[in-house]
Design an enzyme around this catalytic site. Structure first.
Site, mmCIF file in Angstrom:
data_model
loop_
_atom_site.group_PDB
_atom_site.id
_atom_site.type_symbol
_atom_site.label_atom_id
_atom_site.label_comp_id
_atom_site.label_asym_id
_atom_site.label_seq_id
_atom_site.Cartn_x
_atom_site.Cartn_y
_atom_site.Cartn_z
ATOM 1 N NE ARG A 21 -4.139 -1.534 2.183
ATOM 2 C CZ ARG A 21 -4.462 -2.667 2.794
ATOM 3 N NH1 ARG A 21 -3.635 -3.225 3.632
ATOM 4 N NH2 ARG A 21 -5.622 -3.241 2.545
ATOM 5 C CB SER A 136 -20.615 -13.197 11.459
ATOM 6 O OG SER A 136 -19.884 -12.193 10.820
ATOM 7 C CE LYS A 247 -16.782 4.248 6.285
ATOM 8 N NZ LYS A 247 -15.331 4.356 6.055
HETATM 9 N N1 PMP Z 1 -18.022 -0.752 8.937
HETATM 10 C C1 PMP Z 1 -17.818 -0.787 7.611
HETATM 11 C C2 PMP Z 1 -18.721 -1.631 6.785
HETATM 12 C C3 PMP Z 1 -16.787 -0.044 7.024
HETATM 13 O O1 PMP Z 1 -16.585 -0.085 5.711
HETATM 14 C C4 PMP Z 1 -15.962 0.752 7.846
HETATM 15 C C5 PMP Z 1 -14.818 1.609 7.328
HETATM 16 N N2 PMP Z 1 -14.470 1.527 6.050
HETATM 17 C C6 PMP Z 1 -16.214 0.745 9.219
HETATM 18 C C7 PMP Z 1 -17.242 -0.010 9.736
HETATM 19 C C8 PMP Z 1 -15.380 1.575 10.136
HETATM 20 O O2 PMP Z 1 -15.847 2.886 10.164
HETATM 21 P P1 PMP Z 1 -14.851 4.086 10.529
HETATM 22 O O3 PMP Z 1 -14.141 4.438 9.260
HETATM 23 O O4 PMP Z 1 -15.716 5.155 11.051
HETATM 24 O O5 PMP Z 1 -13.906 3.549 11.543
#
Ligand code: PMP
Length: 406
Positions: A21, A136, A247
């Site tokens: 990365r 899950s 987000k």
């Molecule tokens: N759940 C999902 C499905 C995610 O894609 C992500 C982060 N990409 C998270 C939780 C974690 O969220 P955060 O970026 O706020 O830590």
């Protein structure tokens, strides 16, 4: 042991596989999104970002910035402690009330990120519910998987989005054990959406607790941005709704929303909540402003949908292969880590377009992709440039195209 040799050896194998990365160093500029400054080897270049999870550009919204500035000036930088020891500010309490209201729940509980909220809530619930078995979804995010693992509860992985498989498994487990079903609404890498109603029917039939991650949906779906469950009128049937403030809301932090009892339980037992400094009050105020704005305004959601549809249509016309899904996430399928990186490098170097390659283990091998996330502020010109540049990459790498439907 030669530790240094071990570390460099492992990193070299990542490089050889094309999945080492490299982070692009960006500087976001107020009011300029989706433009950003790329710092590269001492040079500064203007780039257009096509892979941000600030889906609606709320990280630049004047109301969000105003609330953060005002709170920063009035209250200072940090929270000054854990939530338990002096770190619960008025801004945290306001934000939790806002989140509970957003999801129509009695309560909400804040964490420092979505990752931590999943990890802390799931590990606590699964470890402490007596003789709990966790079901899950096979597509669940790392934060959920890690939380479940940490609980040491029995975990069964059910086939992705397959409520029939879930039903079979719950039937076999029987009525006597505590059961926790963990799944997402919008899956971040494929952009597909769970059959939430069917999963909840199954949970209710078997007396299982439901836990949904709406990280890629809050702010974006539902008339007030409450997520896919809000759009489908299902929020009241879900035990725990988890989300992020990082987000669509454009700030940072994570949360769960649920009954008073479940939130109080996690508050009282989750080490990932208890033993860490609370979010800065300015972040909490910014998130509250963002949530309030998106509760009242549909303009961003509508513009977002329009941009997503336009990008999809233009890519389709150019024969660029995409995963078909009903969400805002556009996975452009490359299928090889080296090509994926080459394309991403070429876009950045020759077209000032930034899309990070997505490789294993984030996605299965052979499904390497560019995850395109349009925002309301990507213009028609931006979209034209993206599609033309991708088309050029497809030709350069001799990748196959999807023939136009007859
Ligand atoms: N759940 C999902 C499905 C995610 O894609 C992500 C982060 N990409 C998270 C939780 C974690 O969220 P955060 O970026 O706020 O830590």
């Amino acid at each position: 042991m030669d530790y240094e040799a071990f570390f460099t050896g492992e990193l070299d194998s990542l490089r050889q596989e094309g999945r080492y990365r490299i982070f692009a160093e960006l500087e976001r500029r107020r009011g300029a999104f989706p433009r950003a400054t790329h710092h590269i080897e001492g040079d500064l270049r203007d780039v257009t970002v096509w892979c941000s999870n600030d889906y609606l550009g709320m990280g630049q919204h004047p109301k969000v910035l105003g609330a953060m500035h005002e709170t920063l000036d009035r209250c200072g930088a940090g929270a000054g402690g854990t939530r338990n020891i002096s770190g619960t500010t008025h801004q945290h309490a306001q934000l939790e009330a806002e989140l509970a209201d957003l999801h129509g729940k009695e309560a909400a509980l804040l964490f420092t990120s979505g990752y931590v909220s999943n990890w802390a809530a799931l590990s606590t619930l699964a470890a402490r519910l007596p003789d709990c078995v966790v079901l899950s979804d096979a597509g669940n995010h790392a934060s959920m998987i890690e939380g479940i693992r940490h609980s040491r509860a029995e975990c069964q992985v059910f086939a992705h989005n397959d409520w029939r498989d879930l039903d079979r498994r719950l039937t076999a487990i029987g009525p006597d054990r505590a059961k926790l079903v963990a799944f997402e609404s919008v899956y971040s890498m494929d952009g597909d959406i769970a059959p939430i109603a069917e999963i909840l029917d199954v949970c209710e039939a078997h007396g299982a607790m439901s836990y949904i991650d709406e990280v890629h949906a809050v702010g974006l779906y539902g008339p007030r941005g409450g997520g896919v469950a809000e759009r489908e009128g299902l929020m009241d049937r879900i035990t725990v709704i988890e989300g992020t403030l990082g987000k669509a809301y454009g700030v940072m932090g994570g949360y769960i929303a649920g009954s008073n009892a479940v939130c109080d339980f996690v508050r009282s037992f989750a080490s990932g909540f208890i033993f860490t400094t609370a979010l800065p009050p300015a972040l909490a105020a910014g998130a509250t402003a963002s949530i309030r704005h998106l509760k009242d305004s549909n303009a961003e959601r509508e513009a977002h949908r329009d941009r997503v549809a336009t990008v999809r249509a233009r890519l389709k016309a150019a024969g660029i292969p995409m995963l078909d899904n009903p969400s805002h996430i556009i996975p452009v399928m490359v299928g090889d880590p080296r090509h994926c990186k080459q394309i991403s490098d070429w876009l950045l170097e020759h077209h000032a377009i930034y899309v990070q390659p997505i490789n294993y283990p984030t996605v299965p091998r052979g499904t390497e992709r560019l995850r395109i996330t349009p925002s309301p502020v990507h213009s028609d010109g931006d979209i034209d440039r993206l599609v033309e540049a991708l088309s050029e990459c497809w030709s350069r790498c001799a990748l196959s195209r999807v023939p136009a439907a007859a």
